[in-house]
Design an enzyme around this catalytic site. Structure first.
Site, PDB file in Angstrom:
ATOM      1  N   THR A  66       0.742  -1.199  -0.100  1.00  0.00           N
ATOM      2  CA  THR A  66       0.148   0.014  -0.146  1.00  0.00           C
ATOM      3  C   THR A  66       1.024   1.309   0.095  1.00  0.00           C
ATOM      4  OG1 THR A  66      -0.353  -0.206   2.544  1.00  0.00           O
ATOM      5  CG2 THR A  66      -1.998  -1.290   1.061  1.00  0.00           C
ATOM      6  N   THR A  89      -1.075  -1.755   8.211  1.00  0.00           N
ATOM      7  CA  THR A  89      -1.053  -3.268   8.732  1.00  0.00           C
ATOM      8  C   THR A  89       0.240  -4.032   8.083  1.00  0.00           C
ATOM      9  OG1 THR A  89      -3.248  -3.280   8.306  1.00  0.00           O
ATOM     10  CG2 THR A  89      -2.323  -5.380   7.826  1.00  0.00           C
TER      11      THR A  89
END
Length: 408
Positions: free
Chosen positions: A157, A197
């Site tokens: 990401t 995450t």
């Protein structure tokens, strides 16, 4: 992958797995955002998840699936760009539908599909996009380096670097291969439990049962993924999955076990370090070496308190040798110690000894040492045999900018 660019995958990949990545249209950037890993035959799985009380839908679903199958996995589906967390029952149903789509594509039961998600929290998952992309991802599956690298890239990401690691060893004429990939650049302060995450996927062709894999993974994670921090924030989606195909012919018994445990530890250590090295806005990677604590738990508590201290982290960003912040953070870690016994060195340069500033403290030299991209801070507590190693980083304006604008 451009053939002119050397692959980051140089060793043979584990037998029994295939990987792919496609564009499902979830990432706003339009980059690949659906990663698929398929097992030639159901693999045994060891897994660890975040200990956050708030968990994403794929963790809830994944736990049920592994319980239903006794730890067997036929395929892994990962989407990036949407965490599918705090999305209520529709989020659970979306995760279920994506697993059914993969199961239908491979002719297996949906319980054998392991789901993961990463991205923004609280936004409904456009599952129809995932489901439409599954046949394309299946058609793209391959067992080579390009395919594995595509999988490892699609899970990213805010990451700026690919994070992969490999090990192998030969025993009794059989070669065991281990391949791992990870994502994570922010919301990194994992505390994993067996059962943004940080996502980590490990693949091996060793033969081992689910319970043994989880035990070995837990031991490796304790001194790797549980000993890193970018910002101290624990994600709702943290997942570490270890899959074993058994296709090498070697099994986890006898002399094979310590060889595999050592290889697994090296892969986990490498991936954990790469996560910190690619942290959002990071300009300095700092390794904390705590020794002389009453026990390892005390040493870890001291290290973690320093690693997550905003005052320490901002000092590191400008290479400010403010050793007083280190001592103060250690003092609020909830661990009893005598400051008069403590010694602190930054980059091997003494800065504090036995209750006062070190006589040989050289501010300019220490500043120079802290100006390096990587350095170590060693703290000897003077109390006992406890030790801990913790990898962390500085806190910069860029980190604030990235996370101030994350959802907009």
């Amino acid at each position: 992958m451009n053939d002119s660019v050397p692959s980051s995958i140089s060793l043979p990949l584990p037998l029994g797995f295939r990987w792919s990545a496609v564009r499902a249209g979830i990432k706003a950037s339009g980059k690949p955002d659906l990663a698929l890993a398929a097992c030639d035959t159901p693999a045994e799985a060891g897994v660890m998840y975040t200990s956050n009380q708030v968990v994403a839908a794929p963790i809830t679903v994944g736990r049920k699936h592994l319980a239903a199958t006794g730890g067997k996995v036929s395929a892994v589906i990962v989407n990036a760009g949407n965490a599918n967390c705090a999305t209520g029952e529709p989020g659970i149903e979306a995760c279920h539908q994506s697993c059914v789509a993969v199961a239908d594509a491979f002719g297996c039961v949906f319980d054998e599909i392991f789901p993961s998600s990463t991205g923004i929290i609280g936004v409904p998952l456009p599952v129809e996009k995932l489901m439409a992309a599954v046949p394309i991802a299946k058609a793209a599956l391959g067992s080579g380096a390009e395919s594995a690298e595509a999988f490892a890239t699609a899970i990213l990401t805010t990451d700026t670097k690919l994070k992969v690691a490999q090990e192998n060893f030969t025993i009794d004429g059989k070669t065991v291969n281990l391949f791992g990939c990870a994502k994570g650049a922010g919301m990194i302060g994992p505390q994993l439990v067996p059962h943004a995450t940080m996502l980590v996927y490990l693949f091996t062709d060793l033969g081992a049962c689910s319970a043994h894999l989880t035990a070995m993974l837990s031991a490796a994670a304790k001194t790797s993924f549980d000993c890193i921090s970018i910002d101290g924030d624990m994600s709702t989606n943290d997942t570490v999955l270890l899959l074993a195909s058994g296709k090498s012919g070697a099994v986890a018994q006898g002399e094979t076990v310590p060889l595999f445990e050592a290889a697994l530890q090296r892969v986990c250590d490498t991936l954990a370090y790469k996560i910190i090295d690619d942290g959002e806005g990071v300009t300095h990677v700092v390794t904390l070496e705590i020794s002389g604590a009453a026990n390892n738990e005390d040493a870890t508590a001291i290290a973690k308190t320093i690693a997550t201290s905003p005052l320490c982290k901002t000092a590191w960003s400008s290479a400010d040798p403010n050793w007083g912040r280190l001592l103060a953070a250690a003092g609020r870690a909830g661990v009893a110690f005598d400051p008069g016994q403590v010694q602190i060195a930054i980059g091997a340069l003494p800065v504090f000894e036995y209750g006062v500033r070190a006589e040989s403290f050289d501010e300019a030299a220490t500043h120079a040492a802290m100006s390096e991209r990587e350095y170590t801070i060693a703290i000897q507590m003077g109390h006992g045999p406890g030790r801990a190693r913790f990898v962390t980083c500085d806190l910069t304006h860029e980190y604030v900018s990235i996370n101030a604008d994350y959802s907009t």
